[in-house]
Scaffold this active site. Structure first.
Site, PDB file in Angstrom:
ATOM      1  N   ASP A  90       4.871  -0.097 -21.274  1.00 50.33           N
ATOM      2  CA  ASP A  90       6.261  -0.152 -20.798  1.00 50.33           C
ATOM      3  C   ASP A  90       6.524   0.814 -19.648  1.00 50.33           C
ATOM      4  O   ASP A  90       7.449   1.650 -19.717  1.00 50.33           O
ATOM      5  CB  ASP A  90       7.224   0.183 -21.955  1.00 50.33           C
ATOM      6  CG  ASP A  90       6.973  -0.649 -23.202  1.00 50.33           C
ATOM      7  OD1 ASP A  90       6.783  -1.864 -23.051  1.00 50.33           O
ATOM      8  OD2 ASP A  90       6.932  -0.076 -24.307  1.00 50.33           O
ATOM      9  N   GLU A 142      14.181  -8.897 -22.658  1.00 47.67           N
ATOM     10  CA  GLU A 142      14.249  -7.437 -22.885  1.00 47.67           C
ATOM     11  C   GLU A 142      13.797  -6.681 -21.638  1.00 47.67           C
ATOM     12  O   GLU A 142      13.555  -7.286 -20.595  1.00 47.67           O
ATOM     13  CB  GLU A 142      13.375  -7.048 -24.094  1.00 47.67           C
ATOM     14  CG  GLU A 142      11.902  -7.424 -23.931  1.00 47.67           C
ATOM     15  CD  GLU A 142      11.113  -7.338 -25.238  1.00 47.67           C
ATOM     16  OE1 GLU A 142      11.729  -7.298 -26.310  1.00 47.67           O
ATOM     17  OE2 GLU A 142       9.868  -7.336 -25.172  1.00 47.67           O
TER      18      GLU A 142
END
Ligand code: XIL
Length: 910
Positions: free
Chosen positions: A411, A584
């Site tokens: 991420d 997301e």
């Protein structure tokens, strides 16, 4: 008696350090050439416990006043949450003349405390020492004296009412005599014993909230004195005279009093249901005046003593009665001991130059309930070597290697300040949290620290490893770095800020209005600030995986989410009619008049992708790009060689040269969907088409190598974080490398670097609990690797220590040594699906201090274990065991494996 104690501690120190064969023939009592230091990693006393950790501070006109000393302020900020004025709240300062009070200096200190969110303890309302001249010279009747005392107590306590946590109402009222009795002070002499209760009653009347303490010294060494104080307490309680606790000064030495005496004294107060404060802690070492400077051996003795005394407090005072511990001064230069006792001494936690002493380590150990014993184990070095086939070929000079940061760095989010790039990644329940990497060319990176280093920012006790710090966003705006993140199951969304990304990062600004995960912070050019994030859709989800992207406005000035500003900006994904899942990881950018919204879709597994939307105004809907997804590997043939999969969760950045680049996560499975390395960070260039960004044509495989970004900038001391490399920690620095990770909590004081070794003080907490075991792990960055470490065979038969391959508490290997009757044994423990299997053990003749090298060799789904005792042959202990259980596919969750060192206290040997 004194000598016996000193000898005992000295032997203990020898036990701790004698395990080093290369230094065992040297004297351990050599004078340290530099001041002994124990800094392993960011350690903050106040973050270790939930009661006040205080310090007495010089203020007012003192040369070393806290208010004029940035160094002292740094120490206070990092370690303490409670302040006591060392002098300026005593009578002679507050009440210099009969008709004049001087609150200015104390008020300035209290303002400082308020600003830094410190509690303040008042010291002292009534004392015979440091009383003003006029009081000492006062003449009058008992009534007159009573009047003086009452007026003083009422005026002072009223002035500070609401600002103090507690008061020492009366200080040092009893003697040290065999039959302890009232000390003959001006107050006792002129008023009688009743002056004490009068002071307590008036203090309560003037300040209903502050806890009221009786404070004294020698209460832990003189049984008669503590008993006399208890007699007073019993009498007060019987007659309803207000008293909340007893303050123990604890100005002690490394020799006396005994821990039993200390505990017994605390217990007497606890029994009365009163609070116990250690109000003025310092531990002198030079009571026999034998040292002209603090030697490293004595520093260790002092560390041990701090740990034991503080631990005695934790053990004998229940949580609800812990009024806190206050150390009497910041540095050894500040200490009152040399002046008062007329000798050199070093009784406090910091050296004169503000460096941390071993005593600080000891205090942390005591607060954490870890008292060093001969159970301490030492490791000499740790080595990790990556050997992936794909990295074997040399990289042409003009190219870079993907992944740019290999192993568990998922991420990614990136920002730029001038020519410097900073990147953050998720760290889940590892600590410290949210790694910060620095680069000047986007391809060479250095791990410079972490954003979450305090337990106020990170506290994941009892959480699974894949909870904790989820996908962060980092942004640089107007001189400040912002890192916004979710503490999953441990507080929700928040952000922290820093001027320098190396640290220190601020306390968290929590965002209770914002649910879900993956918050992004966006600074619009009109000054408005927005937070986008993933959460449930506005109405009932229509299908499994139906999520939404929300946008909120944030008032940076008020540090508040603007109420009711939240609205859904993407429902489901690019095309809700196709039931898109797991929208997301949003990031918003404003580029050439367009607002772009970049998101991940498909879930973080092999269906992962990146999709883009844009709008001219945030009031208008975001429109998806017809060419979405702009990055995915999901439709590539499953059987391709050296696949990179699961790519998505992109953040993008423009270089000063004008190029655009994307960082994102991907995985490198070795077999079907098996990878132990977690999700790694990759880099690809962005091209623009009709003002839409493109990362990779659909159907094209991510290249492992490609042309570097255009720049001449470089980082001089970058880490090697990709390709094949050897990483070796000799444990020879004073600070722990940021590549070492702990579990679930900030560092709790169980490691120490020194003499080229790392010492671990094990606890009984094993790797298969959800607490913080004594474990330091570094990331597995390759599917093929060797990892090895040298343990010095421990002295104690109650511990084991060794090397670990760790995916989570349910899936790992622990390969360790332990002393037994006949020598030592090496054993291998496998924890799979939470079940502990003892694979094998081998006994051998070893002696404590001898070096034992553990090694792990892994190749994709196979893992082998070997060991070698000093100057003997290598023993191939267990070969080709299952390493697929260390993969995300089998173990579940979002983290990658780590390799490291561990020690634990063992039950008695069967
Ligand atoms: C000491 C201060 O530390 C010195 O700076 C000052 O000169 C004298 O007082 N017990 C107490 C404290 O209650 O107030 C004393 O502080 C130390 C002993």
């Amino acid at each position: 008696m004194k000598k016996i104690f000193a000898l005992f501690y000295f032997q203990l120190f020898l036990l701790i350090t004698a395990c080093n064969p290369t230094t065992s023939n040297k004297s351990n009592a050599t004078v340290a050439s530099t001041t002994p230091s124990s800094a392993v990693t960011t350690l903050s006393l106040k973050s270790l416990v939930n009661f006040p950790i205080g310090v007495a501070v010089p203020a007012g006109d003192a040369d070393n006043s806290l208010l004029d000393s940035p160094e002292r302020q740094e120490v206070v900020k990092k370690h303490f949450n409670s302040l006591t004025a060392e002098n300026i709240m005593k009578m002679m300062y507050l009440h210099p003349e009969a008709n004049r009070y001087n609150f200015e200096q104390a008020d300035a200190l209290i303002a400082f405390a308020e600003k830094h969110q410190n509690l303040v303890h008042g010291h002292a309302l009534v004392w015979h020492t440091q009383a003003p001249k006029w009081m000492n010279e006062y003449q009058g009747s008992a009534e007159d004296f009573s009047q003086v005392l009452s007026e003083h107590v009422t005026t002072v306590a009223s002035h500070f009412s609401g600002k103090l946590t507690s008061w020492d109402v009366v200080n040092e009222a009893f003697t040290d005599d065999e039959v302890s009795t009232y000390r003959d002070t001006i107050w006792y002499e002129n008023i009688g014993a009743s002056y004490i209760e009068t002071a307590f009653r008036l203090a309560r009347e003037a300040d209903a909230k502050a806890d009221l303490y009786y404070n004294d010294y020698n209460l832990t060494e003189n049984t008669n004195k503590i008993d006399r104080v208890i007699e007073m307490v019993d009498d007060f309680q019987a007659r309803n005279v207000p008293i909340d606790g007893v303050g123990f000064q604890v100005h002690i030495t490394t020799d006396t009093p005994s821990l039993d005496n200390i505990k017994a004294a605390f217990a007497k107060v606890v029994k009365r249901g009163l609070k116990v404060r250690i109000s003025e802690l310092d531990i002198a070492v030079n009571q026999a005046e034998q040292y002209s400077q603090l030697t490293s051996a004595v520093a260790q003795i002092q560390r041990q003593r701090y740990a034991e005394v503080v631990n005695a407090y934790i053990e004998s005072v229940p949580e609800s009665l812990r009024g806190g511990i206050t150390v009497w001064g910041i540095t050894d230069q500040d200490s009152w001991i040399p002046g008062f006792k007329k000798r050199a001494d070093w009784a406090l936690l910091f050296n004169e130059d503000f460096t941390e002493k071993a005593a600080l380590q000891g205090m942390a150990e005591g607060l954490s309930g870890i008292v060093p014993t001969n159970k301490t184990v030492s490791f000499d070095w740790f080595e990790y070597q990556g050997k992936d086939e794909i990295f074997a070929e040399t990289l042409p000079k003009e190219q870079y290697q993907n992944p740019i940061v290999a192993g568990f760095f998922p991420d990614p989010s990136i920002t730029r300040k001038g020519d410097d790039y900073y990147m953050v990644n998720s760290s889940f329940s590892y600590a410290p949290g949210v790694p910060i990497l620095h680069s000047r060319d986007l391809v060479n990176w250095k791990l410079i620290g972490h954003a979450l280093t305090n337990s106020s920012q990170l506290n994941y006790n009892n959480l699974g490893l894949s909870k904790g710090a989820y996908a962060p966003t980092i942004r640089y705006h107007n001189g400040l770095f912002y890192m916004i993140n979710t503490a999953v199951a441990s507080g929700g969304n928040f952000f922290v800020t820093a001027e320098d990304p190396t640290g220190t990062w601020s306390e968290p600004y929590w965002l209770p209005e914002i649910g879900g995960i993956d918050p992004d912070i966006f600074f619009d050019d009109d000054g408005k600030v927005y937070i986008a994030h993933n959460d449930a859709p506005a109405k009932e989800p229509l299908y499994q995986g139906h999520r939404a992207i929300w946008l909120w406005e944030y008032d940076m000035e008020a540090k508040k989410v603007i109420k009711d500003s939240g609205r859904v900006i993407v429902d489901g994904g690019v095309d809700i009619s196709k039931n898109p899942i797991w929208i997301e990881g949003p990031h918003i950018y404003k580029i050439n008049g367009w607002y772009y919204l970049l998101c991940a879709e498909g879930g973080t597994g092999d269906q992962h992708s990146a999709v883009i939307f844009r709008t001219k105004s945030l009031e208008q809907p975001f429109v998806p790009y017809a060419g979405n997804p702009i990055l995915t590997q999901r439709d590539l043939p499953k059987n391709r060689t050296n696949p990179i999969t699961s790519t998505g969760h992109v953040d993008m950045i423009q270089t000063p040269e004008g190029e655009w680049w994307a960082v994102f996560l991907g995985t490198r499975p070795y077999d079907k969907n098996l990878y132990n390395t977690g999700r790694e960070t990759f880099l690809l260039p962005i091209t623009w088409n009709n003002q839409w960004p493109h990362i990779l044509e659909q159907g094209k495989a991510i290249p492992y190598k490609l042309k570097k970004p255009t720049t001449t900038n470089q980082l001089v001391d970058a880490d090697t974080l990709t390709g094949n490399f050897v990483w070796r920690d000799e444990f020879s620095s004073t600070k722990l490398s940021p590549h070492w990770n702990m579990l679930r909590n900030t560092y709790r004081g169980w490691a120490q670097l020194g003499n080229g070794k790392i010492q671990l003080n094990p606890s009984a907490i094993s790797l298969h609990t959800k607490q913080q075991p004594t474990y330091l792990g570094r990331r597995q960055q390759h599917m093929t690797f060797d990892a090895s470490t040298a343990l010095l065979l421990p002295e104690s038969s109650q511990v084991s220590a060794g090397i670990v391959a760790f995916q989570n508490s349910q899936y790992h290997y622990y390969f360790a040594a332990k002393k037994i009757n006949r020598g030592y044994k090496v054993f291998l423990e496998q924890v799979k699906n939470g079940e502990v299997t003892h694979i094998n053990s081998v006994e051998f003749d070893g002696i404590s201090g001898q070096q034992l090298v553990f090694s792990i060799s892994a190749n994709k789904g196979d893992i082998s274990f070997a060991y070698q005792v000093e100057s003997e042959d290598k023993v191939y202990f267990a070969e080709n065991l299952d390493a697929t259980m260390l993969s995300t596919e089998i173990a579940g969750g979002f983290v990658g494996s780590t390799l490291g060192i561990h020690s634990r206290i063992e039950g008695s040997e069967k």
